[in-house]
Design an enzyme around this catalytic site. Structure first.
Site, PDB file in Angstrom:
ATOM      1  N   ASP A 131       0.821  -1.205   0.000  1.00 57.47           N
ATOM      2  CA  ASP A 131       0.000   0.000   0.000  1.00 57.47           C
ATOM      3  C   ASP A 131       0.859   1.260   0.000  1.00 57.47           C
ATOM      4  O   ASP A 131       0.497   2.266  -0.620  1.00 57.47           O
ATOM      5  CB  ASP A 131      -0.940  -0.007   1.213  1.00 57.47           C
ATOM      6  N   CYS A 150     -10.503   4.022  -5.142  1.00 61.73           N
ATOM      7  CA  CYS A 150      -9.604   3.837  -4.001  1.00 61.73           C
ATOM      8  C   CYS A 150     -10.093   4.634  -2.795  1.00 61.73           C
ATOM      9  O   CYS A 150     -10.063   4.151  -1.662  1.00 61.73           O
ATOM     10  CB  CYS A 150      -8.192   4.277  -4.393  1.00 61.73           C
ATOM     11  N   TYR A 202     -12.471   2.756   0.330  1.00 61.32           N
ATOM     12  CA  TYR A 202     -11.875   2.713   1.665  1.00 61.32           C
ATOM     13  C   TYR A 202     -12.738   3.449   2.686  1.00 61.32           C
ATOM     14  O   TYR A 202     -12.836   3.010   3.832  1.00 61.32           O
ATOM     15  CB  TYR A 202     -10.438   3.262   1.631  1.00 61.32           C
ATOM     16  N   TYR A 249      -9.832   5.038   8.235  1.00 65.10           N
ATOM     17  CA  TYR A 249     -10.692   5.067   7.053  1.00 65.10           C
ATOM     18  C   TYR A 249     -12.165   5.331   7.383  1.00 65.10           C
ATOM     19  O   TYR A 249     -12.965   5.582   6.485  1.00 65.10           O
ATOM     20  CB  TYR A 249     -10.492   3.800   6.226  1.00 65.10           C
ATOM     21  N   GLU A 281      -8.715  -2.970  -7.042  1.00 64.87           N
ATOM     22  CA  GLU A 281      -8.836  -2.914  -5.582  1.00 64.87           C
ATOM     23  C   GLU A 281      -9.091  -4.307  -5.014  1.00 64.87           C
ATOM     24  O   GLU A 281      -8.486  -4.721  -4.026  1.00 64.87           O
ATOM     25  CB  GLU A 281     -10.002  -1.994  -5.180  1.00 64.87           C
TER      26      GLU A 281
END
Lengths: 236, 236, 236, 236
Positions: free
Chosen positions: D43, D130, D134, D158, D195
């Site tokens: 990540d 993305c 999240y 998140y 993802e």
């Protein structure tokens, strides 16, 4: 059609170019030879940038047909450059050592910055004036017939069906890809202004070779005229 | 160090800028207010393009540290622009409606075309003159001390340690990333010439607002002066 | 010569490709027809991206000769694509509706990201494996003579002098423009790995058409296999 | 609103991510530590590419406000990366030497190729999954309250208002700049698939370090698993 709208909206500038003494000098065959020699050198430099901009556009085309159409237009520029090579031989111009003048460089940087940073419709808008204006000028100067003098070949090239077809192909691409019309108008007009200034700079024959500074290889120019003057402010 | 070589090779132009009546007018506080107002508007337009060029450079950095250093420099420009916002308030300049003049646009198109098309070393070379020249001018004008007049803030900004540090940071990046030195020399000199012309255009206050043509939103300018003149050729 | 160093450093992968069952299947004419049909569709998609990468490289060439050499290589890809069109007709493949598989898309995104963001030497390094590897495979499979079976044309194409010349032209451009050798090694090897995986994916015939999701026009793919599996962790 | 349409059209994949064993492992605190360590490294690599894509988008913004909004989002990524630095210290991960896995590299090349070649609306479409995914996962995992276990911090980050705000800011930019909706759908879905595969690859912990080949500095990887296998064709 956005392509006609763009052309119509800039009639003042297309007429200004047609009536420009440089273009009238070509029409009548009376243009001083030095002006034409300067112009051919600058135009060869310009067309190399134009070919690069087409290549970028082809790489950005969202569909494969768009790639091929822009690739064909690049080939068209390479042929046009071959003509300049012929002129260069006849008129004894060394295209390899020609340095771009201010107006040339300003126009090419604009086209390349646009090509790298914007979408394909915007690129088409910025590139069309060069094609449509020259087709217009060529066709006007060929009426009622192509005159017979030292600049006949120039008029023949730009009044030809082949050139008209290339101009239409680019306009078709404009119609297909332009999505942001106000932006297209702005880019188109700026390119028209650059075209007008290009003729003006050839008419004035901006001195590009006698500058007091040395330059590197990919270089870059400056005129003695604009490099280091200290003029009074216009208003103060 | 390539960064010192580049600066040394362009002493003629850094001196020419230092001695330019626009800069002397700032030094002595005698610059006509209209020239400064014009300049601030053009510089704000320029700095927005400069920030974009830094962003492109950061995206091209081969290593993560390079990304961060260019990103920091972008933040530096945004702070510098905040200063212009302050000037604009004090001097009653509407930065939102300012149109770029010829010299401004020519310089910004050059920077953006370079940023999009070339490697990070070339971008650093093209961007350094703006930083190093202003640090030089600021420091010279602050000797022996910062004068107390309407342009003190300008001198304070560009003679500050903060600004010197930003200039050095960009020169460090030049030293790290330039691989093609002749190309770097050519780009650096062209930017220096654009800097000189930028002062000249502010000194002359190129008329950018009274042009006879309407423009679109992202627009684009032309001066009444250069738009449609038919001058005689310089030589014929 | 950097171009030979790059090729030598990746002998393991060029041998692995030569010995790959897909390539051996072509050599002996025993490759299942379905594998070849899949491969031709994927390769056509790949070559369209390859042509775009060449166009970007030509636009970035610092000299005009470089522009022309990369432009010629683009024309070479367009001819190669014409061959695929012929295959497609013979083998009844619809190239227009072919969707890229995972390995194809991964390779093309890598080439395009490299072409847009890096300098011309890096682009040449990333593109050379495709050319040199195919010339190598073609020439190996043509020894001692081109076999006479359903895949003869493939072997003929890639063992031809014309193709060898294109590969050499790109290697010449690598030798001329690569400045960052470690980066070139890294990009070259990654492209070699993508080549190997490309054969593997054709051998496995990654199912690209029966995915459960609809896609837009320029679309994008996913395999049923990799889309939504919940496998156990390899180690835990 | 195009941003809601895009999200709605990909409910299958957002649910598939929510129910993925990797995400369930985070929800319940049972995810094997090795999976999380692998994920954090990948990540971090991903986010550095994400920051570059934002920088390119900011440079392409047609208006100055757009530049600033994308620039702010870049700053948001830099803060997120700071969090990873914290994780790395706690979990003893060396982020500097982490090599990207196949899924990571495929996703980052896609984002960067898109950022360099397409317009700002397309870039926003490709980057939104993305952020929105999240925010969705964080908020779901924080219901009815943030659990207290080794992965609490991830959930806290998140599910925070700050992160939701960043996601909304990017969706606002999508709504403002997307002009080609089918293209946006295609890019968005592809990113959603990337993802999902990103979680899958962390769950499987693709072995990226024990490959048999040496790599250069900016390097590039391949897994032992996919590098040189000769599997039988799936169908033949």
């Amino acid at each position: 059609m956005i392509s006609s709208d763009l052309w119509q909206a800039n009639q003042d500038l297309s007429i200004a170019c047609l009536e420009h003494p440089f273009v009238e000098g070509i029409a009548q065959g009376t243009l001083p030879r030095g002006c034409f020699v300067f112009y051919v050198g600058q135009d060869a430099f310009f067309l190399r940038a134009f070919a690069r901009a087409y290549s970028i556009a082809s790489a950005k085309a969202p569909d494969w047909e768009g790639f091929n159409l822009f690739h064909d237009l690049t080939n068209g520029v390479l042929e046009e450059l071959q003509l300049h090579q012929n002129y260069a031989q006849i008129w004894e111009i060394d295209l390899q050592t020609t340095q771009p003048g201010v107006a040339t460089r300003r126009y090419t940087e604009f086209l390349l910055a646009t090509a790298w940073s914007r979408d394909i419709g915007a690129i088409a808008a910025a590139m069309t004036p060069c094609m449509r204006l020259y087709a217009f000028l060529g066709q006007k100067l060929a009426e009622p017939e192509i005159p017979n003098h030292q600049y006949s070949d120039w008029i023949k090239t730009y009044s030809s069906d082949d050139f008209e077809q290339l101009a239409q192909q680019l306009e078709d691409l404009s119609n297909r890809y332009i999505v942001d019309e106000p932006q297209a108008h702005s880019l188109y007009r700026y390119a028209m202004l650059c075209e007008h200034e290009f003729f003006q700079s050839a008419w004035e024959q901006e001195p590009v070779t006698s500058h007091p500074y040395g330059f590197g290889s990919c270089s870059l120019m400056e005129t003695t005229k604009t490099a280091l003057p200290h003029q009074s402010p216009v208003t103060s």
